[in-house]
Design a protein around this motif. Structure first.
Motif, PDB file in Angstrom:
ATOM      1  N   ALA A  61      11.212  -2.336  -6.918  1.00  0.00           N
ATOM      2  CA  ALA A  61       9.900  -2.974  -7.049  1.00  0.00           C
ATOM      3  C   ALA A  61       9.397  -3.491  -5.705  1.00  0.00           C
ATOM      4  CB  ALA A  61       9.970  -4.109  -8.062  1.00  0.00           C
ATOM      5  N   GLY A  62      10.320  -3.955  -4.844  1.00  0.00           N
ATOM      6  CA  GLY A  62       9.894  -4.469  -3.551  1.00  0.00           C
ATOM      7  C   GLY A  62       9.262  -3.404  -2.680  1.00  0.00           C
ATOM      8  N   VAL A  63       9.828  -2.211  -2.699  1.00  0.00           N
ATOM      9  CA  VAL A  63       9.260  -1.109  -1.917  1.00  0.00           C
ATOM     10  C   VAL A  63       7.896  -0.710  -2.471  1.00  0.00           C
ATOM     11  CG1 VAL A  63       9.616   1.258  -1.124  1.00  0.00           C
ATOM     12  CG2 VAL A  63      11.573  -0.294  -1.322  1.00  0.00           C
ATOM     13  N   ILE A  64       7.776  -0.671  -3.796  1.00  0.00           N
ATOM     14  CA  ILE A  64       6.493  -0.309  -4.418  1.00  0.00           C
ATOM     15  C   ILE A  64       5.431  -1.342  -4.060  1.00  0.00           C
ATOM     16  CG2 ILE A  64       5.318   0.255  -6.575  1.00  0.00           C
ATOM     17  CD1 ILE A  64       7.619   2.137  -5.757  1.00  0.00           C
ATOM     18  N   ARG A  65       5.809  -2.615  -4.071  1.00  0.00           N
ATOM     19  CA  ARG A  65       4.853  -3.671  -3.708  1.00  0.00           C
ATOM     20  C   ARG A  65       4.385  -3.503  -2.263  1.00  0.00           C
ATOM     21  NH1 ARG A  65       7.594  -7.415  -5.447  1.00  0.00           N
ATOM     22  NH2 ARG A  65       8.757  -7.972  -3.560  1.00  0.00           N
ATOM     23  N   ARG A  66       5.321  -3.207  -1.366  1.00  0.00           N
ATOM     24  CA  ARG A  66       4.946  -3.004   0.041  1.00  0.00           C
ATOM     25  C   ARG A  66       4.061  -1.769   0.198  1.00  0.00           C
ATOM     26  NH1 ARG A  66       6.717  -4.061   5.323  1.00  0.00           N
ATOM     27  NH2 ARG A  66       5.236  -2.983   6.689  1.00  0.00           N
ATOM     28  N   LEU A  67       4.369  -0.714  -0.534  1.00  0.00           N
ATOM     29  CA  LEU A  67       3.554   0.501  -0.492  1.00  0.00           C
ATOM     30  C   LEU A  67       2.133   0.211  -0.949  1.00  0.00           C
ATOM     31  CD1 LEU A  67       3.443   3.584  -0.037  1.00  0.00           C
ATOM     32  CD2 LEU A  67       4.141   3.865  -2.437  1.00  0.00           C
ATOM     33  N   ALA A  68       1.986  -0.581  -2.002  1.00  0.00           N
ATOM     34  CA  ALA A  68       0.659  -0.941  -2.495  1.00  0.00           C
ATOM     35  C   ALA A  68      -0.115  -1.731  -1.441  1.00  0.00           C
ATOM     36  CB  ALA A  68       0.791  -1.757  -3.782  1.00  0.00           C
ATOM     37  N   GLU A  69       0.541  -2.672  -0.776  1.00  0.00           N
ATOM     38  CA  GLU A  69      -0.118  -3.473   0.251  1.00  0.00           C
ATOM     39  C   GLU A  69      -0.581  -2.608   1.411  1.00  0.00           C
ATOM     40  OE1 GLU A  69       2.823  -6.334   1.234  1.00  0.00           O
ATOM     41  OE2 GLU A  69       2.556  -7.530  -0.599  1.00  0.00           O
ATOM     42  N   ASP A  70       0.266  -1.682   1.850  1.00  0.00           N
ATOM     43  CA  ASP A  70      -0.087  -0.837   2.990  1.00  0.00           C
ATOM     44  C   ASP A  70      -1.226   0.124   2.656  1.00  0.00           C
ATOM     45  OD1 ASP A  70       1.777  -2.052   4.605  1.00  0.00           O
ATOM     46  OD2 ASP A  70       3.356  -0.563   4.243  1.00  0.00           O
ATOM     47  N   LEU A  71      -1.205   0.670   1.440  1.00  0.00           N
ATOM     48  CA  LEU A  71      -2.289   1.577   1.047  1.00  0.00           C
ATOM     49  C   LEU A  71      -3.613   0.824   0.919  1.00  0.00           C
ATOM     50  CD1 LEU A  71      -0.474   3.834  -1.592  1.00  0.00           C
ATOM     51  CD2 LEU A  71      -1.318   4.528   0.657  1.00  0.00           C
ATOM     52  N   ARG A  72      -3.585  -0.380   0.370  1.00  0.00           N
ATOM     53  CA  ARG A  72      -4.815  -1.168   0.262  1.00  0.00           C
ATOM     54  C   ARG A  72      -5.345  -1.542   1.641  1.00  0.00           C
ATOM     55  NH1 ARG A  72      -2.277  -4.027  -4.050  1.00  0.00           N
ATOM     56  NH2 ARG A  72      -1.953  -5.811  -2.646  1.00  0.00           N
ATOM     57  N   ALA A  73      -4.438  -1.838   2.563  1.00  0.00           N
ATOM     58  CA  ALA A  73      -4.872  -2.182   3.920  1.00  0.00           C
ATOM     59  C   ALA A  73      -5.524  -1.000   4.625  1.00  0.00           C
ATOM     60  CB  ALA A  73      -3.675  -2.680   4.736  1.00  0.00           C
ATOM     61  N   GLU A  74      -5.005   0.198   4.372  1.00  0.00           N
ATOM     62  CA  GLU A  74      -5.546   1.398   5.018  1.00  0.00           C
ATOM     63  C   GLU A  74      -6.829   1.879   4.350  1.00  0.00           C
ATOM     64  OE1 GLU A  74      -5.775   4.429   7.779  1.00  0.00           O
ATOM     65  OE2 GLU A  74      -4.439   2.684   7.741  1.00  0.00           O
TER      66      GLU A  74
END
Length: 275
Positions: A61-74
């Protein structure tokens, strides 16, 4: 009034204008479908990548959360990259199989429909049935939710009848497919002892919900429809027409415990009936 409005128009102008309007509307619908297909394809690809890496590398879940943050930032202009949405993408790829390409049926569904099916379907059979029905009949998300909550798949085609005794095999199967057991009319708000005429009036007052519960393809024809058969007068409580099967369905309302004789087929070869 402008000069253009005062200009004499050709005789066929109105016809050409109507045809062009239809072309524009069709192009708009086609464009929307293509955009939806591309979006679902994107979500499928993201979900498949997450699924494969969870299986191969144990992404949590931690990796998925980080992936979501990075995609939203981009891509700040895109709303679909929440952690929850990424989990739905992963579930879509998992539940429908992790092939390289999104299934054709799924690609035709809006994202909200897919999420609803993922939340509510209890089996692969339910996922396929409701997906196909939503595409075929153009259900809105609310209608899809209503159909799933009322377990329409389990109720469709299960109502008792004597269609097999009075109809040809193909016709019998088609007629049986549209009948449900039981019908769910809780939206009427009726309780306790209810007279048949009061039930009829309540169904008519909520005709949109009634047609929705009847199922796709039904059109309302009339109530207390008069028929004369061999000199005798009959009044049908409710009369519907099924536009795909091209046959009438008579609803004879009965209150109280169901009796076998309530279900049957009109002996005058006029129309089938359901109770």
């Amino acid at each position: 009034m402008t000069a253009a409005e005062l200009l004499p128009l050709p005789d066929d102008y109105a016809e050409v204008l109507a045809a062009l309007k239809d072309q524009v509307r069709q192009a708009q619908v086609t464009a929307q479908r293509r955009v939806n297909t591309e979006l679902i394809g994107l979500y499928w690809g993201i979900g498949r990548q997450i699924l494969l890496r969870q299986e191969a590398h144990g992404w949590g879940a931690g990796v998925i959360r980080r992936l979501a943050e990075d995609l939203r930032a981009e891509f700040p202009q895109m709303r679909g990259f929440s952690q929850r949405n990424l989990q739905y993408m992963r579930n879509m790829a998992s539940e429908w199989g992790a092939e390289a390409n999104v299934p054709q049926l799924v690609a035709q569904l809006p994202w909200g429909h897919i999420r609803t099916i993922l939340d509510k379907a209890q089996s692969p059979e339910e996922r396929e049935w409701y997906s196909a029905a939503a595409v075929e009949y153009g259900w809105s998300r609310n209608v899809l939710m209503n159909m799933m909550m009322n377990r329409s798949m389990q109720r469709t085609g299960t109502a008792p009848s004597n269609f097999t005794q009075h109809l040809a095999a193909d016709d019998s199967e088609l007629a049986q497919q549209v009948a449900k057991d039981p019908y769910a009319f809780e939206f009427l708000g009726l309780s306790g002892e209810v007279a048949e005429r009061d039930l009829e009036q309540a169904l008519m007052d909520r005709i949109v919900e009634t047609l929705r519960e009847m199922g796709p393809g039904f059109a309302f024809v009339g109530r207390q429809v008069h028929l004369e058969v061999d000199g005798d007068d009959f009044y049908l409580d409710l009369l519907f027409f099924h536009v795909e099967q091209l046959r009438y369905f008579v609803i004879e309302l009965k209150t109280g415990k169901f009796q076998p004789e309530f279900a049957g087929y009109a002996e005058q070869d006029v129309m089938p009936s359901a109770a």
